[in-house]
Design an enzyme around this catalytic site. Structure first.
Site, mmCIF file in Angstrom:
data_model
loop_
_atom_site.group_PDB
_atom_site.id
_atom_site.type_symbol
_atom_site.label_atom_id
_atom_site.label_comp_id
_atom_site.label_asym_id
_atom_site.label_seq_id
_atom_site.Cartn_x
_atom_site.Cartn_y
_atom_site.Cartn_z
ATOM 1 N N LEU A 92 0.821 -1.203 0.000
ATOM 2 C CA LEU A 92 0.000 0.000 0.000
ATOM 3 C C LEU A 92 0.856 1.254 0.000
ATOM 4 O O LEU A 92 1.900 1.297 0.648
ATOM 5 C CB LEU A 92 -0.891 0.035 1.252
ATOM 6 N N SER A 95 9.343 8.969 -1.019
ATOM 7 C CA SER A 95 8.735 7.907 -0.214
ATOM 8 C C SER A 95 9.717 7.222 0.727
ATOM 9 O O SER A 95 10.920 7.181 0.463
ATOM 10 C CB SER A 95 8.174 6.814 -1.139
ATOM 11 N N ILE A 123 4.321 -1.032 3.425
ATOM 12 C CA ILE A 123 3.652 0.256 3.544
ATOM 13 C C ILE A 123 4.582 1.339 3.039
ATOM 14 O O ILE A 123 5.666 1.554 3.585
ATOM 15 C CB ILE A 123 3.251 0.550 5.010
ATOM 16 N N GLU A 124 4.158 2.030 1.981
ATOM 17 C CA GLU A 124 4.897 3.167 1.435
ATOM 18 C C GLU A 124 4.219 4.432 1.927
ATOM 19 O O GLU A 124 3.001 4.583 1.805
ATOM 20 C CB GLU A 124 4.880 3.117 -0.097
ATOM 21 N N ILE A 125 4.999 5.313 2.530
ATOM 22 C CA ILE A 125 4.486 6.602 3.009
ATOM 23 C C ILE A 125 5.167 7.671 2.167
ATOM 24 O O ILE A 125 6.400 7.700 2.082
ATOM 25 C CB ILE A 125 4.764 6.800 4.513
#
Length: 125
Positions: free
Chosen positions: A70, A108, A119-121
Site C-alpha cells: 500500500l 517515499s 507500507i509506502e508513506i
C-alpha cells in the site's frame, strides 16, 4: 466507470498490534461499525479489518496477512513522518527515495506493518 477507492480490506494475524500500528503510529482513526466490525479511517477512505479465521463474508478468495503493498500520501511533511516512525521504533526498510505516483512524482519511505504488509508513506515531490 470507476472514480475512486472507497475502502479496502486488510487481514491480520494480530488484531492488537495491527490497531496499534495504524492508529498510534500512522494516526488513523479507529472506527467500529456494523456487527462489531473494525476499520481505520483516514481522509475520505477507510481500511476494514478482518482477523484471520474470523473474516466477514463475502471475502477475498485467499485472504492472508502480509499480502498487501500500500502507498499512503502523508498529511504532514515526510521528514516529520520519518521522525514519528523512529519515535515508535518502526524501521525504515528503504528511503527516502523518489517514486512515480498515480498523479505526480513522490518522495517515499517504506516500512512493514505487524503483518509484514509493505507500507509506502509518501509526499508529492
Amino acid at each position: 466507470m470507476i472514480d475512486h477507492l472507497d475502502h479496502l480490506v486488510l487481514t491480520t494475524d494480530n488484531e492488537h498490534a495491527c490497531i496499534n500500528f495504524y492508529v498510534n503510529v500512522l494516526g488513523m482513526t479507529l472506527e467500529t461499525f456494523g456487527a462489531g466490525r473494525t476499520a481505520f479511517r483516514f481522509g475520505n477512505q477507510k481500511i476494514n479489518l478482518h482477523v484471520k479465521g474470523r473474516e466477514f463474508e463475502p471475502k477475498a478468495h485467499l485472504p492472508v496477512p502480509g499480502a498487501l503493498d500500500l502507498c499512503f500520501i502523508a498529511s504532514i511533511p515526510l521528514d516529520d513522518c520519518i521522525q514519528r516512525l523512529q519515535e515508535h521504533g518502526i524501521p525504515i526498510i528503504e528511503g527516502p527515495v523518489m517514486r512515480t505516483g498515480a498523479c505526480h512524482p513522490l518522495r517515499s519511505v517504506y516500512v512493514r506493518d505487524p503483518d509484514l504488509n509493505l507500507i509506502e508513506i509518501s509526499e508529492p515531490a
